[in-house]
Design an enzyme around this catalytic site. Sequence first.
Site: not given
Ligand code: ADP
Length: 448
Positions: A202-203, A294, A237, A235, A208, A275, A291
């Site tokens: 977890y970061l 937005v 934008k 989550h 992003h 991403e 795809r």
């Molecule tokens: P989803 O497909 O459900 O949107 P993502 O993997 O794209 O899931 O992650 C959505 C958001 O969750 C990211 O933009 C970020 O804000 C947070 N996130 C995802 N992975 C991590 C991680 N390893 N550490 C911290 N935040 C994360």
Amino acid sequence: MFKKVLIANRGEIALRVHRACKELGVATVAVHSTADANALHVRLADESVCIGPPAPKDSYLNIPAIISAAEITGADAIHPGYGFLSENARFCEIVKAHNITFIGPDPTHIRTMGDKIAAKEAAGGAGIPLVPGSKGSLASYEEGRRWAEEIGFPVLVKAAAGGGGRGMKVAKTPDALQEAMSTAKAEAKAAFGDDAVYLEKYLERPRHIEIQIIADSFGNVVQLGERDCSLQRRHQKVLEEALSPALMPHERAEIGEIARSAIARLGYLGVGTIEFLYENGRFYFIEMNTRLQVEHPITEQVTRIDLVREQIRVAAGMPLSFKQEDIVFRGHSIECRINAENPKTFRPSPGEISYFHAPGGPGVRFDSAIYSGYRIPPYYDSMVGKLIVFADDREFCIRRLRRCLKEMQLTGVETTIPLFLDLLEQPDFLNGDYHIHWLEEWLAADAL
Ligand code: ADP
């Protein structure tokens, strides 16, 4: 080039695709639910077909109805927009089986990138840096715990079939991990019918950052720089900017080239977005969207490329009209997603727009399908438009954005315009100093 494109979407994106088609000399077919009979995308399209009642599952997700609409009208291609069926590999296969071109990548790419574990494997294999995490899905809590200890707490439990931030749980201790795994599994099972979960480091305060790419069927792959989409709520934008105020030019060049060469290795076609989370000078892949996004217009503004036009051209078997060396970034662009919601509680505010006046002037673009007297239906997303502003530099861009937000008149429903006006005064935003949790922390502090 295609003769007639069916647009399997609604709202601003349906209009955006319609506009690109008309400029290419292509006829358009709109499909719509009964709730959207008076929508602008329906009125402007050359032809329209009602595909069902308001609920998305009965209309915009109704594959047989969409295929019939394409067959009846003789459309030779389908553009899925974003959301709805745009990342549905099965839909893509069915479209192809009817000898209609799907304007998007091959279904195998959609399928791989739609499964987060498979996507990480594919991305890692193509040379993209990953967030440290478990290898594949977790068979038991003990396995999860072993990985967590190796990676180091805090960890994030994520659903393999995830999307929209669902099935994600943070765990800071081994005990919390057990709880997080069972909740994430239950949520994933309920939302996606698949309870496979995996672990990631977890970061804590990343940004992003996503890279826009486009590829044709002649082996040309071009990366169009990044978008910073760190300002998120739940989550989702909220405001995006291109380029990112946080990257050094050499970082931009490096990550762009990593994304470009990975896509070339995968043999991908069309537009896509890779991403990343970015923290302490390092990039970590999170997912790839197969795809149009937005927030694509901000990339269009800093590159002067019409992404939708190019997307349709490459789907029709034409080469990209530019090469990587032609891409020069210029100026700064910001997009605000204007939602019909209460700006404090974020409760949706559907209803009739009694009066609407769009901002204008140099560097201003408003992608929307609303008009005075338009009734926002309660069945769909609450985004009513995207205000996209461009200027020579970031400071000027923010000033112009403020001016536009004040100029816009939208009455009859609540909107998130006041939220943006407030956000644009925050020193952290002005300094470009924010991360993915910043907006929620600010909103929480503001509510006290
Ligand atoms: P989803 O497909 O459900 O949107 P993502 O993997 O794209 O899931 O992650 C959505 C958001 O969750 C990211 O933009 C970020 O804000 C947070 N996130 C995802 N992975 C991590 C991680 N390893 N550490 C911290 N935040 C994360």
